[in-house]
Design an enzyme around this catalytic site. Structure first.
Site, PDB file in Angstrom:
ATOM      1  N   LEU A   1       0.833  -1.187   0.000  1.00 31.31           N
ATOM      2  CA  LEU A   1       0.000   0.000   0.000  1.00 31.31           C
ATOM      3  C   LEU A   1       0.876   1.248   0.000  1.00 31.31           C
ATOM      4  O   LEU A   1       1.912   1.274   0.654  1.00 31.31           O
ATOM      5  CB  LEU A   1      -0.913  -0.007   1.231  1.00 31.31           C
TER       6      LEU A   1
ATOM      7  N   ASP B   1      -8.228   6.320   9.894  1.00 28.84           N
ATOM      8  CA  ASP B   1      -7.532   6.463   8.607  1.00 28.84           C
ATOM      9  C   ASP B   1      -7.071   5.072   8.182  1.00 28.84           C
ATOM     10  O   ASP B   1      -6.104   4.535   8.735  1.00 28.84           O
ATOM     11  CB  ASP B   1      -6.325   7.402   8.738  1.00 28.84           C
ATOM     12  N   LEU B   2      -7.745   4.479   7.242  1.00 34.98           N
ATOM     13  CA  LEU B   2      -7.553   3.081   6.886  1.00 34.98           C
ATOM     14  C   LEU B   2      -6.092   2.771   6.563  1.00 34.98           C
ATOM     15  O   LEU B   2      -5.487   3.393   5.690  1.00 34.98           O
ATOM     16  CB  LEU B   2      -8.436   2.729   5.686  1.00 34.98           C
ATOM     17  N   ASP B   3      -5.526   1.804   7.301  1.00 36.45           N
ATOM     18  CA  ASP B   3      -4.159   1.303   7.095  1.00 36.45           C
ATOM     19  C   ASP B   3      -3.096   2.387   7.246  1.00 36.45           C
ATOM     20  O   ASP B   3      -1.990   2.253   6.705  1.00 36.45           O
ATOM     21  CB  ASP B   3      -4.028   0.646   5.703  1.00 36.45           C
ATOM     22  N   GLU B   4      -3.403   3.448   7.979  1.00 35.71           N
ATOM     23  CA  GLU B   4      -2.441   4.536   8.139  1.00 35.71           C
ATOM     24  C   GLU B   4      -2.159   4.849   9.602  1.00 35.71           C
ATOM     25  O   GLU B   4      -1.638   5.916   9.924  1.00 35.71           O
ATOM     26  CB  GLU B   4      -2.935   5.795   7.422  1.00 35.71           C
TER      27      GLU B   4
END
Length: 295
Positions: free
Chosen positions: A207, A237-240
């Site tokens: 990602l 915050d998706l995947d952050e």
């Protein structure tokens, strides 16, 4: 020598972790307070973040006689308030209680269960939750309750209801940490706030380059030479979220997409296990969007 908490809840060994605005005299003040409480420091690590003027510290210490952790917290509270600390003081012998969430990819789940069973990961797993039934027999083989909360074709309202059921398990089992062991559902902002600082996710490190389905096949098409995994705290915050651990493996042109998938899953297992271990040992401190990890 006492090696664990006694029946009264008292213990001899404790872990203190803290962060606060950086200033002169923090180490002297903290170690002095621990000495006043009869503490003998066994290990100590510290870090000063010059960019944010913030100080981080982790101390493992031992008392000559068993002490209730609540009494030590009460004694340390005035100093913590004076130095504007974010802090935690825990019994070093108490194992972190972890809830595992999983969908249909079981490599991380199986790896974690094996590590716990063989004594290589000192946590407790009181329950496993899944939106599929695939791993109920695996859970049963480890004598762990398995909760099947289906989500197939679920509406937004049904998804929120399912999350409330997960929260009920968290409260009933007094869960300290939730681990998304390849749980392929996006948590709602409400759930992310509820789990702030106590939920870890694992995913491949492609990602944001290779999103969506079959990221390893996409990476193979682009001829990547490194594949990896990232373990981080869950945020809206998706995947952050703040990263705890990352690892990589080198690959080459001779490998097929399926071989990349297999290597990637191995890296995911190791990376997630490290992140959980460090969290369970109270080695991770949040520093805004980053983490400080005392290994």
């Amino acid at each position: 020598m006492t090696t664990a908490s006694d029946a009264s809840g008292a213990s001899r060994r404790f872990i203190l972790k803290l962060s606060c605005p950086d200033q002169a005299g923090i180490v002297h003040a903290v170690t002095g307070e621990l000495l006043a409480q009869g503490g003998n420091i066994l290990t100590s690590a510290q870090h000063g973040d010059a960019d944010h003027h913030r100080f981080f510290m982790r101390i493992e210490f031992e008392c000559a006689e068993p002490r209730p952790v609540q009494a030590l917290r009460a004694a340390f509270q005035p100093l913590a308030e004076r130095l504007s600390m974010d802090w935690e003081l825990v019994d070093a012998h108490r194992k972190t209680r972890v809830l595992l969430l999983v969908s249909r990819l079981g490599h991380c789940l199986n790896d974690l269960l094996f590590r716990v069973q063989t004594g290589h990961l000192a946590i407790e797993i009181p329950a496993i939750v899944s939106n599929h039934r695939d791993f109920y027999q695996l859970a049963a083989s480890h004598n762990i309750p398995f909760h099947h909360f289906p989500l197939l074709h679920a509406s937004e309202e049904q998804k929120l209801a399912q999350e409330r059921r997960i929260q009920e398990v968290i409260e009933e089992q007094q869960i300290d940490l939730v681990v998304l062991a390849r749980y392929m559902q996006i948590l709602s902002p409400q759930m992310c706030r509820y789990l702030e600082g106590r939920a870890i996710n694992i995913h491949h490190s492609f990602l944001p380059s290779f999103k969506g389905a079959k990221p390893y096949h996409q990476a193979h098409e682009r001829g990547v030479k490194l594949i990896g995994a990232t373990a981080h705290y869950v945020t809206s915050d998706l995947d952050e979220g703040p990263i705890i651990e990352q690892d990589v493996a080198r690959i080459d042109h001779s490998m097929t997409p399926d071989q990349l998938v297999a290597i990637g899953r191995d890296v995911e297992c190791v990376t997630l296990a490290r992140a959980i271990q460090w969290h369970a040992e109270h080695r991770v401190l949040l520093n805004g969007h980053r983490t400080v990890v005392f290994r």
